[in-house]
Design an enzyme around this catalytic site. Structure first.
Site, PDB file in Angstrom:
ATOM      1  N   GLU A 272       2.003 -56.816  29.335  1.00  0.00           N
ATOM      2  CA  GLU A 272       1.641 -57.230  27.977  1.00  0.00           C
ATOM      3  C   GLU A 272       2.681 -56.793  26.948  1.00  0.00           C
ATOM      4  O   GLU A 272       2.353 -56.236  25.902  1.00  0.00           O
ATOM      5  CB  GLU A 272       0.250 -56.694  27.604  1.00  0.00           C
TER       6      GLU A 272
ATOM      7  N   ASP B  97      -9.614 -57.903  34.457  1.00  0.00           N
ATOM      8  CA  ASP B  97      -9.582 -57.045  33.274  1.00  0.00           C
ATOM      9  C   ASP B  97     -10.960 -56.633  32.774  1.00  0.00           C
ATOM     10  O   ASP B  97     -11.416 -57.158  31.758  1.00  0.00           O
ATOM     11  CB  ASP B  97      -8.815 -57.776  32.147  1.00  0.00           C
TER      12      ASP B  97
ATOM     13  N   GLU C 259      -9.435 -47.025  37.327  1.00  0.00           N
ATOM     14  CA  GLU C 259      -9.565 -46.964  35.865  1.00  0.00           C
ATOM     15  C   GLU C 259     -10.753 -47.819  35.461  1.00  0.00           C
ATOM     16  O   GLU C 259     -10.783 -49.025  35.713  1.00  0.00           O
ATOM     17  CB  GLU C 259      -8.282 -47.495  35.204  1.00  0.00           C
TER      18      GLU C 259
ATOM     19  N   GLU D  30     -15.207 -53.284  25.630  1.00  0.00           N
ATOM     20  CA  GLU D  30     -14.420 -54.406  25.121  1.00  0.00           C
ATOM     21  C   GLU D  30     -15.040 -55.749  25.502  1.00  0.00           C
ATOM     22  O   GLU D  30     -15.080 -56.673  24.701  1.00  0.00           O
ATOM     23  CB  GLU D  30     -12.988 -54.316  25.671  1.00  0.00           C
TER      24      GLU D  30
HETATM   25  O1  GCW Z   1      -8.071 -55.289  28.418  1.00  0.00           O
HETATM   26  C1  GCW Z   1      -6.792 -55.389  27.905  1.00  0.00           C
HETATM   27  C2  GCW Z   1      -6.980 -55.137  26.464  1.00  0.00           C
HETATM   28  C3  GCW Z   1      -5.780 -54.538  25.795  1.00  0.00           C
HETATM   29  C4  GCW Z   1      -5.322 -53.329  26.606  1.00  0.00           C
HETATM   30  C5  GCW Z   1      -4.972 -53.793  28.007  1.00  0.00           C
HETATM   31  C6  GCW Z   1      -4.555 -52.662  28.920  1.00  0.00           C
HETATM   32  C7  GCW Z   1      -4.364 -51.277  25.851  1.00  0.00           C
HETATM   33  O2  GCW Z   1      -7.371 -56.325  25.827  1.00  0.00           O
HETATM   34  O3  GCW Z   1      -6.155 -54.177  24.487  1.00  0.00           O
HETATM   35  O4  GCW Z   1      -4.253 -52.654  26.005  1.00  0.00           O
HETATM   36  O5  GCW Z   1      -6.082 -54.412  28.592  1.00  0.00           O
HETATM   37  O6  GCW Z   1      -5.411 -52.195  29.656  1.00  0.00           O
HETATM   38  O7  GCW Z   1      -3.417 -52.251  28.905  1.00  0.00           O
END
Ligand code: GCW
Length: 708
Positions: A299, A372, A394, A400
């Site tokens: 990202e 995710d 993790e 979220e």
């Molecule tokens: O779930 C996604 C999130 C991001 C996050 C990323 C990650 C910290 O939308 O906000 O960034 O994962 O885990 O690195």
């Protein structure tokens, strides 16, 4: 005399609080409320323990004893002395460094013994941390009104490192934080230490958490400047007596960004030296510093790929810098690139070739699922597959993708679902837990992480029930064999009340809550139907011109006139083949694939028949409807609980549950009306009709400021 006065004040206080529910609470005391017990039980405890002693002079042991004395006073109304030596009725805290029965540094035993006619309760540990954990255990038994007369307990954590990851930014915001600003006041540190640091450490110690990554994985390099390290050291100083180590997320480009080197190439000697010097600097200030957490080449974060190097090159360079000081590197496997036809396969593809190549103080940190933190995902196929590299799970405690701190979703069942999943790596019974706790594979490090849900809100987590997710992460990190029910039960007793008429229905509400969220958001294995950016409401229709395909819901649901779902079978993306037999076959075959994941692995026609005989379309409607009904059911349960809960917390939870139902209906209507444009089928007539209009829902754009 002093004690008598304290006792008098306390008795007055107790008389006042005895009316209980009328005193409003803000939730700041978490599960450490130490409410007065009934006279009967208080008397039993007060007969059993009358003093407390230890020959260990450390600060940790002192604070363990203080915690006990204060808590005992609050719960029983009795003052106990901290005595010089063990006498009849003593709680004795003993360090035995070479005790062979204590199998880890944090392990402890708690026994009721009779020695030379003296009745004592003895907690034995190798370290002061073990003693602290033992004391909190004893207090938990008392808070949950258990018998403490003949104790024979032996405990040792199943993971060595039990870590919270804070996605806290330097400016005080928290990425995906829903409980206010960051707890860490960077501007005031190191001179001013907020009293909340200590409260935070104490709460964590009470559930066995022993590590904290202070800053966001999207890491600002400033955190490792000399100025900020002083601040970090000040926090570490508060945490230390509570057995908590600090860790930092580091930005891989720090040598260039901070050190002004021309590159951050991990094979460049100047870069390697820069990290070694940095490690020295850190350890000079924080001798027990835990290590680094790294999000690299994910990202937009920098990483070794920027220099044509590999994850191994990057992780091992940092590992070598930390090794002389016993520090570790937690290297995240959360990687995916925009052009991949199946994001769910990428971490496995990118990391498997490196199995066995990482330095011994590296552990690879893998999200529980392959995409995710969705409301439901299968476990990541890396678990069980990477056998020569330590892996750590993790989890995301902050919700979220499960309704922020606006919705009640008790996450222990989600955590357990992953930990208890059978990878079949070494035959049946090779659960994710056993594949990561050193049971199945030799591991130089064992660890587990949870992305924290804490913030400056008075109740720490935004929603009173979100505290249960912090609590249950800690309890499962200590012992992943505990059941979600057990954890909910103890948390409820300590956080609210021991009253059986409260416990049974509210526990059921908690136990059903995660599944309710799955049902009204994305049942049957659907995933990532979230609104753009903030991830709160539904947007299965979301289409942002030019956006990364793998950030758009249509990439995942693939709805069409034919049907819906992501084909990850051998005929599709073949993600199923990343799992061991027989799981690959179980997932691959639509007849054996668990139905709660069926659209994760299969693209199916709308008229596909599920086991209950319903068509896929009808079942989808039923599931969404069930989710809404569950949310309504939570309101019904909670409203009956008014007499057991203080006014403030009752009203705050009541309000949130009302909002949850409203938003559940929004989710249901949004998703069903949208998918109906493809299925062209009616919502079964016996179900509630939509109350929204799709075009109206499409116009909703929430202005969520605290999400990023
Ligand atoms: O779930 C996604 C999130 C991001 C996050 C990323 C990650 C910290 O939308 O906000 O960034 O994962 O885990 O690195």
């Amino acid at each position: 005399m002093k004690n008598t006065i304290i006792l008098f004040i306390f008795t007055l206080l107790m008389a006042f609080t005895a009316v209980g529910q009328s005193v409003s609470e803000d939730g700041s005391r978490l599960w450490l409320r130490y409410e007065p017990l009934s006279q009967n039980i208080a008397r039993q405890y007060a007969q059993k323990i009358t003093s407390c002693t230890s020959s260990d002079p450390s600060e940790t042991t002192k604070l363990a004893m203080n915690e006990f004395v204060v808590a005992f006073r609050q719960m029983t109304g009795k003052e106990i002395a901290i005595a010089k030596a063990a006498v009849d009725g003593s709680l004795v805290l003993t360090i035995k460094k070479n005790d062979k029965q204590l199998v880890s540094p944090d392990a402890y035993r708690m026994e009721s013994v009779v020695e030379k006619g003296k009745n004592m309760t003895v907690i034995t540990a190798k370290t002061t941390n073990g003693l602290l954990y033992g004391v909190f255990h004893l207090l938990r038994l008392m808070q949950t009104r258990q018998d403490i007369t003949s104790l024979d307990v032996a405990e040792s954590p199943l993971y060595e490192r039990r870590i919270l990851n804070h996605w806290d930014n330097i400016n005080g915001t928290i990425e995906r934080g829903y409980a206010g600003y960051s707890l860490w006041d960077w501007d005031d540190l190191p001179a001013t230490l907020s009293p909340r640091y200590r409260e935070y450490a104490r709460a964590n110690a009470s559930i066995g958490i022993n590590g904290t990554v202070l800053n966001n994985v999207n890491a600002n390099p400033t955190f490792i400047t000399g100025e900020y390290l002083q601040k970090v050291a000040a926090i570490a100083g508060v945490f230390r007596p509570y057995g908590i180590k600090v860790y930092l997320s580091v930005n891989f480009s720090s040598p260039a960004l901070l050190g002004k080197l021309p590159t951050s190439d991990p094979l460049d000697p100047a870069v390697r030296k820069w990290w070694k010097d940095k490690a020295k600097e850190i350890y000079a200030l924080i001798p027990d510093f835990g290590g680094f957490l790294v999000k690299a080449n994910s990202e937009g974060q920098p990483g070794p790929h920027d220099f044509g190097r590999t994850h191994v090159d990057g992780a091992n360079m940092l590992a070598e810098a930390l090794e002389p000081f016993n520090g570790i590197v937690m290297w995240r496997a959360f990687v995916y690139n925009p052009s991949s036809p199946d994001r769910a396969k990428q971490a496995y593809e990118e990391f498997m070739p490196f199995d066995g190549k990482f330095h011994k103080n590296v552990i690879v940190q893998v999200k529980n699922g392959p995409v995710d933190f969705q409301p439901r995902e299968p476990f990541s196929p890396l678990f069980g597959a990477m056998q020569k590299t330590p892996l750590m799970v993790e989890f995301q405690i902050t919700q979220e993708y499960l309704g922020f701190s606006k919705q009640l979703a008790y996450l222990a069942p989600l955590f357990k679902e992953c930990l208890d999943s059978d990878t079949y790596a070494k035959g049946k019974g090779s659960t994710v837990a056993r594949a990561t706790d050193g049971n199945l594979f030799p591991q130089t490090i064992t660890a587990i992480a949870g992305v924290a849900n804490t913030g400056k809100d008075a109740n720490w987590c935004g929603h009173h029930f979100a505290q249960a997710n912090w609590y249950s992460f800690g309890r499962l990190a200590w012992n992943h064999q505990l059941s979600s029910e057990t954890i909910a039960d103890e948390w409820l007793r300590m956080t609210f009340t021991n009253h059986p008429d409260f416990l049974a229905p509210v526990k059921k509400m908690m136990m059903d809550s995660r599944e309710a969220v799955v049902n009204y958001m994305m049942p049957l294995g659907l995933h990532h139907l979230f609104a753009w950016g903030h991830h709160y409401g539904p947007e299965p229709w979301c289409d942002i011109p030019g956006a990364r395909a793998d950030w758009l819901p249509s990439y995942y649901h693939k709805a069409s006139a034919y049907g819906i779902g992501f084909d990850r079978t051998t005929k599709g993306s073949d993600a199923v083949s990343q799992y061991f037999p027989p799981l690959n076959e179980i997932y691959n075959n639509v007849a054996t694939c668990p139905e709660n994941l069926i659209l994760w692995f299969h693209h199916l026609p709308w008229d596909y028949r599920l086991k209950n005989g319903r068509t896929l379309w009808d079942e989808l409607c039923y599931k969404y409807d069930e989710g809404v009904n569950q949310a309504r059911g939570f309101q019904k349960i909670w409203d009956r609980m008014e007499k057991y809960v203080d006014k403030n917390r009752f009203v705050e939870v009541q309000y949130k549950l009302k909002e949850q139902t409203k938003d559940a209906i929004w989710w249901k209507d949004g998703c069903l009306l949208y998918f109906q444009t493809y299925s062209k089928r009616p919502i079964p007539y016996e179900l509630e009709r939509p109350v929204h209009d799709l075009e109206e829902l499409k116009k909703i754009k929430l202005n969520m400021t605290n999400t990023n």
